[in-house]
Design a protein around this motif. Structure first.
Motif, PDB file in Angstrom:
ATOM      1  N   ASN A  58      10.525   3.561   2.625  1.00 39.27           N
ATOM      2  CA  ASN A  58      11.402   2.529   2.092  1.00 39.27           C
ATOM      3  C   ASN A  58      11.956   1.755   3.278  1.00 39.27           C
ATOM      4  O   ASN A  58      11.728   2.130   4.431  1.00 39.27           O
ATOM      5  N   SER A  77      12.406   3.697  -5.455  1.00 39.73           N
ATOM      6  CA  SER A  77      11.679   4.841  -4.901  1.00 39.73           C
ATOM      7  C   SER A  77      12.593   6.050  -4.840  1.00 39.73           C
ATOM      8  O   SER A  77      13.816   5.939  -4.898  1.00 39.73           O
ATOM      9  N   TYR A 198       9.576  -4.015  -0.806  1.00 40.61           N
ATOM     10  CA  TYR A 198       8.945  -2.699  -0.804  1.00 40.61           C
ATOM     11  C   TYR A 198       8.332  -2.430  -2.180  1.00 40.61           C
ATOM     12  O   TYR A 198       8.941  -2.686  -3.212  1.00 40.61           O
ATOM     13  N   GLY A 199       7.125  -1.903  -2.170  1.00 46.68           N
ATOM     14  CA  GLY A 199       6.420  -1.633  -3.413  1.00 46.68           C
ATOM     15  C   GLY A 199       5.338  -2.641  -3.704  1.00 46.68           C
ATOM     16  O   GLY A 199       4.421  -2.374  -4.469  1.00 46.68           O
ATOM     17  N   SER A 200       5.445  -3.824  -3.087  1.00 50.93           N
ATOM     18  CA  SER A 200       4.397  -4.825  -3.261  1.00 50.93           C
ATOM     19  C   SER A 200       3.880  -5.304  -1.906  1.00 50.93           C
ATOM     20  O   SER A 200       2.691  -5.186  -1.607  1.00 50.93           O
ATOM     21  N   THR A 203       4.048  -0.557   1.334  1.00 51.06           N
ATOM     22  CA  THR A 203       4.119   0.703   0.595  1.00 51.06           C
ATOM     23  C   THR A 203       3.997   1.850   1.589  1.00 51.06           C
ATOM     24  O   THR A 203       3.953   1.641   2.807  1.00 51.06           O
ATOM     25  N   GLU A 205       1.449   3.311   2.212  1.00 50.25           N
ATOM     26  CA  GLU A 205       0.170   3.121   2.895  1.00 50.25           C
ATOM     27  C   GLU A 205       0.285   2.132   4.054  1.00 50.25           C
ATOM     28  O   GLU A 205      -0.676   1.936   4.809  1.00 50.25           O
ATOM     29  N   SER A 206       1.452   1.500   4.217  1.00 47.30           N
ATOM     30  CA  SER A 206       1.673   0.524   5.282  1.00 47.30           C
ATOM     31  C   SER A 206       2.426   1.176   6.433  1.00 47.30           C
ATOM     32  O   SER A 206       3.137   2.160   6.245  1.00 47.30           O
ATOM     33  N   SER A 211       3.252  -4.319   8.816  1.00 43.62           N
ATOM     34  CA  SER A 211       4.189  -5.054   7.965  1.00 43.62           C
ATOM     35  C   SER A 211       5.061  -6.043   8.726  1.00 43.62           C
ATOM     36  O   SER A 211       5.962  -6.655   8.139  1.00 43.62           O
ATOM     37  N   THR A 274      -0.161 -10.124  -2.099  1.00 37.73           N
ATOM     38  CA  THR A 274       0.835  -9.183  -2.617  1.00 37.73           C
ATOM     39  C   THR A 274       1.952  -9.877  -3.395  1.00 37.73           C
ATOM     40  O   THR A 274       2.496  -9.312  -4.340  1.00 37.73           O
TER      41      THR A 274
END
Length: 326
Positions: A58, A77, A198-200, A203, A205-206, A211, A274
């Motif tokens: 997050n 989250s 966050y979430g789009s 994530t 995975e980033s 980012s 995204t």
């Protein structure tokens, strides 16, 4: 309206994770690569939380309420459960829980005037991400200069959810002379000002390099942090992907968070959109996209496959902010 006046946003969904106890700083340092050793009581910092693989859990604002008491002001989250697990596994002497805190955001260029009217002129001196204690609607609140827009404003951390209507009404009545309206985080404005979701846009995975969050991490900070080895490795070899800004040609596209393929000039799939929106100020569709690093150079071109509507797009930096301010 957000760009010209002032709005009230109900952002009570921004829950807090409270960490309190003798090992509170040690735990908070462990879960973020950002150095918090000099974080003062009354100060907050934007700090990505990263796991042992460097993945982003997050990206909260971390507030230091007391020497051994912190809030993680998160979006969605299960950060609370993750932090509880880390704390238990390491045997830290802390308590981790969700307190009764529900933020109200006041955003827009007239937010300073409104806050000064309700609380006092001293609120104009609050520095970015710093906060003060006050009493509004007969209950203690914390007022922080922050908010999920680029237009300036505050978040009022209400610590008694039963006072929510009272808090809203006080600011609403005082804000009528400033043409106040109810609002929400604005997709167009946040893409224009580079605010990632966050979430789009990122994530687990980033990683922070992918980012674009490099300036919010301190790889060599003295305190122990769980993502140190992973982030050093990523720093050395480079991220395979990058989050970029796109300006897309043509008329407004449907949808807002549609996951559309990004296509290279050679015809290969190199990533995905995204978030996107049409900006009336720029007269263009603008977007965030995660694409392969080798195609992420500013000034380069790619194509977007928006449900078989193929559009050309240019990779941009945030220089359009300067154009918008002229």
């Amino acid at each position: 309206h957000l760009l010209e006046h002032v709005q009230l946003w109900d952002v009570a969904v921004e829950r807090q994770v409270e960490i309190v106890g003798p090992d509170a700083l040690k735990l908070v340092e462990l879960i973020t690569p950002r150095d918090l050793s000099k974080l003062s009581v009354g100060q907050g910092k934007y700090a990505p939380l990263c796991d042992e693989n460097g993945g982003i859990i997050n990206d909260p604002i971390i507030l230091r309420l007391e020497e051994d008491r912190f809030w993680l002001s998160i979006a969605d989250s299960d950060v609370n459960l993750w932090v509880k697990g880390v704390s238990y596994g390491r045997g830290f002497n802390v308590k981790v829980f969700e307190p009764d805190v529900s933020p109200l955001a006041i955003q827009g260029p007239k937010s300073d005037d409104l806050m000064a009217d309700v609380v006092g002129e001293h609120t104009r001196d609050i520095r970015f991400f710093w906060f003060i204690d006050a009493v509004i609607a007969g209950t203690p609140v914390k007022i922080q200069r922050s908010g999920w827009s680029g237009q300036g404003g505050f978040e009022v951390y209400l610590q008694d959810s039963s006072k929510g209507d009272d808090l809203w009404d006080i600011f609403w009545e005082a804000g009528k002379k400033y043409n106040i309206r109810a609002g929400t985080p604005n997709l167009i404005e946040r893409i224009e000002t580079g605010l990632k979701s966050y979430g789009s846009d990122m994530t687990i995975e980033s990683d922070p390099f992918e980012s674009g969050l490099e300036r919010y991490i301190d790889l060599d900070k003295q305190a122990e942090y769980m993502s140190r080895e992973a982030l050093h490795r990523i720093s050395e070899i480079g991220s395979q992907k990058r989050l970029v800004n796109l300006m897309i040609e043509g008329e407004p596209l449907p949808g807002m968070r549609s996951v559309w393929p990004v296509i290279s000039n050679e015809g290969s799939n190199v990533g995905m959109v995204t978030s996107q929106a049409f900006s009336p100020r720029l007269n263009s569709c603008i977007a965030f996209a995660i694409i392969e690093s080798s195609y992420a150079e500013v000034g380069g071109t790619v194509s977007i496959n928006a449900e078989s509507d193929i559009r050309s797009a240019q990779i941009c930096d945030l220089s359009w902010n300067g154009r918008l301010k002229k």
